[in-house]
Design an enzyme around this catalytic site. Structure first.
Site, PDB file in Angstrom:
ATOM      1  N   GLU A 124     -22.315  28.890  13.281  1.00  0.00           N
ATOM      2  CA  GLU A 124     -21.010  28.163  13.319  1.00  0.00           C
ATOM      3  C   GLU A 124     -20.815  27.292  14.582  1.00  0.00           C
ATOM      4  OE1 GLU A 124     -19.414  28.718  10.646  1.00  0.00           O
ATOM      5  OE2 GLU A 124     -20.336  30.522   9.921  1.00  0.00           O
ATOM      6  N   THR A 172       5.169  23.004 -15.975  1.00  0.00           N
ATOM      7  CA  THR A 172       6.645  23.940 -16.585  1.00  0.00           C
ATOM      8  C   THR A 172       7.755  23.595 -15.595  1.00  0.00           C
ATOM      9  OG1 THR A 172       4.890  25.618 -17.325  1.00  0.00           O
ATOM     10  CG2 THR A 172       7.222  26.300 -17.080  1.00  0.00           C
ATOM     11  N   GLY A 209       2.841  22.119 -11.650  1.00  0.00           N
ATOM     12  CA  GLY A 209       4.155  21.674 -11.940  1.00  0.00           C
ATOM     13  C   GLY A 209       4.581  21.071 -13.289  1.00  0.00           C
TER      14      GLY A 209
END
Length: 542
Positions: free
Chosen positions: A449, A232, A230
């Site tokens: 997994e 700019t 953020g």
């Protein structure tokens, strides 16, 4: 209610106009050059040719006092000799001064009675435009062409400037009535950075509050931080809040192939800024011109970038003064900037714009969700906890991606699952449901997994599990998604628990399938780096 009048766009001269003028001129030449051979003779000669039955058609130009006669082929050979070739289709004519139209008509009637002329007679009003065009046309075109080229070279007829304006600054100027309407309300989070930036804006609005106590406003502020945080956007908010002129340009706008142009643009920028003081000058990506000098010597030749930096250093804090001109700059590579550029007096403040924490991410999500139609299932706190390490730009991308996913499924609003899918899409990549995997591979991925999920469930410091999937995404064949807890200080046991949960997939394969595979390659790589860091960097080894 009366409609406001729209400003008509100004007509800009283009080089295509020149092409059109040249084409029209050539067409005029072809029009007036009617493929004929013409010879001026005396009126006596004209009468002689008529009496010799060598004229087939007569044209009388009343306003020019001329008469024109079209010659027969036999007479044309006599008048023009070997130059006339009937097979070429060229017509031969003679032109002579004539008496008045009435006397000419009497003469033609006499020739008809004598039987020497029986052709067609025309009365026309001649034009001098053809000879004038031949005489002055090329000169006029050269003058117009020179005028247009000079205007283009001087930059008055071109948006990017011309040869003579190459040293002018390319900064865009914004004022309070300009197109930028971003305010500090549109900048979520960044409370410390906003406080310092707001103080600069407040000084420009009410300078007496500070100068009465003998204080001076900082001459410059450097916004430093990772991409997308953020920097700019803060500058845009300053442009929207400050009631002073705002100059905006990029560091690369100073760079040019011509020697001395960068320094000239710096001088022109500060000259304009001094004329409009008090004002703010914002230089985005200043590392393009502010890199430390002398690190990469250019074999003793003239270094244009260093000359530009030297001029920038002089203008910011040199022998002259720039009262009322405040410099804002942004970069994500502050480590390579020149030390002379970072010293007090040029950039008095370095404002670090960090990645947003949990509370900042909640505020950023609320800003970006204003324009998105969401339903009651959307939990902003859950989204903020699910996106650790995301910058403001990443969060804006998540919101936009969720809206696209909802629209792809013809939904009327964006729901919780759309946001979760958007986060998965950005972190893991696009789903590859068409990827060919065997049943044995699917079982191995599922066991792997499940091992991650089971081990992390029983460990104290492991991150809470949110979902497990064996749908391939990007390079991963499966994934377990967590809600990581953000810690400022990580104890040894937390690192060990994280390593255990990472190795849980490999252990589950060996325990439940009876053999191991290459599916844990990424897990082993991460654990190796973490173990090395614990010993080499954190000193956690006994």
């Amino acid at each position: 209610m009366e409609q406001p009048k729209k400003n008509k766009p100004a007509i800009r001269f283009s080089m295509y106009w020149m092409y059109a003028i040249v084409i029209i001129f050539l067409a005029g030449i072809l029009y007036f050059d009617d493929n004929s051979m013409t010879k001026s003779v005396s009126y006596t000669k004209f009468e002689q040719y008529v009496h010799d039955r060598g004229v087939s058609r007569i044209t009388v130009f009343s306003n020019k006092g001329e008469v024109e006669g079209a010659l027969t082929d036999s007479m044309a050979k006599v008048v023009f000799g070997s130059n006339f070739k009937p097979e070429s289709g060229v017509s031969a004519r003679i032109v002579a001064e004539s008496p008045s139209a009435d006397k000419m008509q009497d003469k033609i009637d006499q020739w008809r009675q004598e039987g020497v002329f029986s052709g067609e007679v025309k009365y026309e009003k001649g034009s001098d435009f053809g000879p004038l065009l031949w005489t002055f046309g090329p000169v006029i075109i050269l003058i117009v062409f020179w005028f247009v080229m000079m205007r283009r070279m001087s930059g008055r007829d071109s948006a990017g400037g011309g040869v003579f304006s190459v040293g002018k600054s390319k900064a865009k100027i914004f004022d309070k009535d300009g197109p930028i309407h971003v305010t500090f309300k549109d900048v979520a989070g960044l409370s410390e950075a906003k406080t310092e930036i707001e103080e600069i804006v407040e000084f420009l609005k009410n300078p007496q509050r500070y100068t009465n106590l003998g204080g001076k406003i900082p001459k410059g502020a450097l916004l430093v931080g990772p991409p997308g945080t953020g920097k700019t956007l803060l500058a845009k908010a300053v442009a929207g809040e400050a009631n002073v002129p705002f100059f905006s340009m990029s560091g690369s706008d100073f760079v040019e192939m011509f020697v001395g142009v960068g320094a000239s643009r710096v001088r022109d920028l500060f000259r304009q800024a001094k004329e409009k003081a008090p004002c703010i000058v914002f230089i985005d990506e200043i590392d393009a011109v502010g890199r430390a000098r002398g690190r990469n010597p250019n074999m003793g030749s003239n270094d244009e970038r260093e000359n530009t930096l030297n001029q920038l250093l002089t203008e910011m804090d040199g022998f002259g003064t720039n009262s009322g001109v405040i410099i804002l700059a942004a970069t994500n590579r502050a480590d390579i900037l020149d030390k002379a550029l970072l010293r007090a007096g040029r950039f008095d403040r370095q404002i670090y714009v960090d990645l947003p924490d949990l509370n900042d991410r909640v505020a950023i999500f609320n800003v970006h969700l204003r324009k998105i139609k969401t339903d009651e299932t959307v939990d902003v706190d859950l989204l903020a906890r699910q996106t650790p390490g995301f910058s403001g730009a990443d969060i804006a991308n998540v919101c936009n991606e969720a809206a696209l996913i909802a629209a792809r499924h013809n939904k009327q609003s964006v729901g919780r699952q759309d946001f979760i899918d958007a986060v998965d899409r950005i972190i893991g990549g696009l789903e590859k449901r068409s990827k060919i995997t065997t049943d044995e591979e699917k079982r191995s991925i599922a066991v792997h997994e499940a091992g991650h999920a089971t081990v992390s469930w029983h460990l104290r410091y492991a991150n809470p599990l949110i979902k497990v999937t064996i749908v391939p995404r990007g390079k991963a064949l499966g994934a377990a998604w967590y809600l990581p807890e953000e810690r400022q200080i990580t104890p040894t046991q937390a690192l060990l628990d994280e390593m255990c949960s990472t190795l849980g997939g490999r252990a589950a394969e060996e325990l439940f399938i009876g053999h191991i595979s290459t599916g844990a390659a990424n897990d082993l790589e991460r654990v190796t780096k973490q173990a090395y860091a614990m010993v080499a960097y954190y000193g956690m080894s006994d």
